[in-house]
Design an enzyme around this catalytic site. Structure first.
Site, short mmCIF file in Angstrom:
data_model
loop_
_atom_site.label_atom_id
_atom_site.label_comp_id
_atom_site.label_asym_id
_atom_site.label_seq_id
_atom_site.Cartn_x
_atom_site.Cartn_y
_atom_site.Cartn_z
N ARG A 67 1.45 4.39 -10.41
CA ARG A 67 1.53 3.02 -10.35
C ARG A 67 0.26 2.50 -10.53
O ARG A 67 0.31 1.43 -11.16
CB ARG A 67 2.11 2.51 -8.96
CG ARG A 67 2.54 0.97 -8.87
CD ARG A 67 3.19 0.52 -7.58
NE ARG A 67 2.17 0.54 -6.52
CZ ARG A 67 2.66 0.42 -5.15
NH1 ARG A 67 3.96 0.14 -5.03
NH2 ARG A 67 1.71 0.32 -4.33
N LYS A 72 9.76 0.11 -1.77
CA LYS A 72 10.16 -0.90 -1.01
C LYS A 72 10.41 -2.00 -2.01
O LYS A 72 11.44 -2.97 -1.93
CB LYS A 72 9.14 -1.35 0.15
CG LYS A 72 8.89 -0.31 1.28
CD LYS A 72 8.00 -1.09 2.48
CE LYS A 72 6.86 -1.30 2.09
NZ LYS A 72 5.92 -0.12 1.90
N ARG A 87 3.51 -5.04 9.91
CA ARG A 87 2.67 -3.71 9.67
C ARG A 87 2.00 -3.49 10.92
O ARG A 87 1.34 -2.32 10.99
CB ARG A 87 1.88 -3.99 8.57
CG ARG A 87 2.21 -3.43 7.28
CD ARG A 87 1.29 -3.67 6.23
NE ARG A 87 0.83 -2.53 5.18
CZ ARG A 87 1.76 -3.00 4.09
NH1 ARG A 87 2.19 -3.81 3.74
NH2 ARG A 87 1.34 -2.11 3.23
N ARG A 104 -3.18 -2.05 -10.32
CA ARG A 104 -3.41 -2.37 -9.08
C ARG A 104 -4.69 -1.43 -8.67
O ARG A 104 -4.50 -0.31 -8.50
CB ARG A 104 -2.12 -2.01 -8.18
CG ARG A 104 -1.63 -3.35 -7.72
CD ARG A 104 -0.44 -3.31 -7.04
NE ARG A 104 -0.86 -2.67 -5.52
CZ ARG A 104 -0.04 -2.56 -4.51
NH1 ARG A 104 1.25 -2.61 -4.94
NH2 ARG A 104 -0.51 -2.22 -3.37
N ARG A 141 -5.16 4.04 3.06
CA ARG A 141 -3.90 3.13 3.45
C ARG A 141 -2.73 4.02 3.94
O ARG A 141 -1.98 3.48 5.03
CB ARG A 141 -3.21 2.77 2.07
CG ARG A 141 -3.94 1.33 1.56
CD ARG A 141 -3.93 1.12 -0.16
NE ARG A 141 -2.60 1.01 -0.37
CZ ARG A 141 -2.14 1.32 -1.85
NH1 ARG A 141 -3.03 1.79 -2.52
NH2 ARG A 141 -0.80 1.06 -2.00
P1 ADP Z 1 1.62 -0.97 -0.34
O1 ADP Z 1 2.78 -0.80 0.57
O2 ADP Z 1 2.22 -0.13 -1.59
O3 ADP Z 1 0.07 -0.32 0.03
P2 ADP Z 1 1.51 -3.73 -0.56
O4 ADP Z 1 1.76 -4.52 -1.41
O5 ADP Z 1 2.63 -4.04 0.65
O6 ADP Z 1 1.40 -2.34 -1.02
O7 ADP Z 1 0.25 -4.21 0.19
C1 ADP Z 1 -0.90 -3.96 -0.29
C2 ADP Z 1 -2.17 -4.42 0.77
O8 ADP Z 1 -2.02 -5.67 1.29
C3 ADP Z 1 -2.21 -3.49 2.13
O9 ADP Z 1 -2.83 -2.36 1.71
C4 ADP Z 1 -2.95 -4.46 2.85
O10 ADP Z 1 -4.33 -4.55 2.71
C5 ADP Z 1 -2.32 -5.98 2.70
N1 ADP Z 1 -1.19 -6.18 3.37
C6 ADP Z 1 0.11 -6.27 3.05
N2 ADP Z 1 0.87 -6.77 3.97
C7 ADP Z 1 0.24 -6.67 5.03
C8 ADP Z 1 0.56 -6.87 6.54
N3 ADP Z 1 1.77 -7.20 6.79
N4 ADP Z 1 -0.58 -7.10 7.28
C9 ADP Z 1 -1.81 -6.82 6.95
N5 ADP Z 1 -2.08 -6.55 5.64
C10 ADP Z 1 -1.36 -6.49 4.80
#
Ligand code: ADP
Length: 190
Positions: free
Chosen positions: A128, A14, A89, A134, A146
């Site tokens: 990654r 994404k 999400r 990270r 996740r």
């Molecule tokens: P990825 O999709 O690769 O896991 P992101 O950078 O999008 O990574 O998100 C990392 C973390 O940030 C998620 O695992 C969650 O804990 C938090 N997070 C991100 N976006 C949201 C959201 N919309 N609602 C709740 N938690 C979120």
């Protein structure tokens, strides 16, 4: 306005595709994950709270996430449109986003989903983790958590947009440029 939701599991690509799309369509990129990580780096109160969930592979609570996202949207009153990356999400986030855009006389134009199978996601996330440092990409148990949270809470958000005829899935495995062209084809046929 052109408002896109870029959807897909962790590691689907994404962030990579968002960067290309904002350039092509002059959109504002709002990645909730990036915003949380910037807050963690800046040691803000929000960052401290978000970190406690992110480190465990859990979602940050809806209320916190929705308030933060709304504030970011309102910081960009002149935007031609947005790419929402990592948001919504949950179903609660999806209806909050509709309400927010509605209040601006706007709406989501399209949800574009990157479809990638689980084994490939795990492989990409571990790479990654090594490259970016990270923390949530380095621990296989956190990665699994996740993916499980995605399947249980986030995947159903697709039905929300499908019911409005706004869902388009694209194969997320292949060349970055090929995937990008497929996304553009969907957007250009709106
Ligand atoms: P990825 O999709 O690769 O896991 P992101 O950078 O999008 O990574 O998100 C990392 C973390 O940030 C998620 O695992 C969650 O804990 C938090 N997070 C991100 N976006 C949201 C959201 N919309 N609602 C709740 N938690 C979120």
């Amino acid at each position: 306005m052109l408002n896109l939701v870029l959807f897909g599991p962790p590691g689907a690509g994404k962030g990579t595709q968002s960067a290309k799309l904002i350039e092509r369509y002059s959109l504002v990129h709002l990645s909730t994950g990036d915003i949380f990580r910037a807050n963690i780096k800046g040691e803000t109160e929000l960052g401290l709270l978000a970190k406690s969930f992110m480190d465990k592979g859990q979602l940050v609570p809806d209320e916190v996430t929705i308030n933060m996202l709304s504030a970011e949207v309102k910081k960009n009153p002149d935007a031609k449109g947005f790419i929402f990356d990592g948001f919504p999400r949950t179903s609660a986030q999806a209806s909050a986003l509709d309400e927010l855009l509605n209040s601006m006389d706007s709406s989501i134009s399209l949800m574009l989903a990157l479809e990638v199978e689980e084994a490939e996601l795990k492989r990409r996330l571990l790479i990654r983790g090594k490259d970016s440092g990270r923390a949530d990409d380095q621990d296989p148990a956190v990665i699994q958590k996740r993916i499980d949270v995605y399947n249980a809470e986030t995947f159903p958000v697709r039905d929300y947009y499908q019911a409005q005829n706004k869902y388009k899935g694209v194969d997320g495995i292949g060349e970055i440029e090929t995937i990008f062209n497929q996304l553009c084809t969907e957007i250009d046929s709106l």
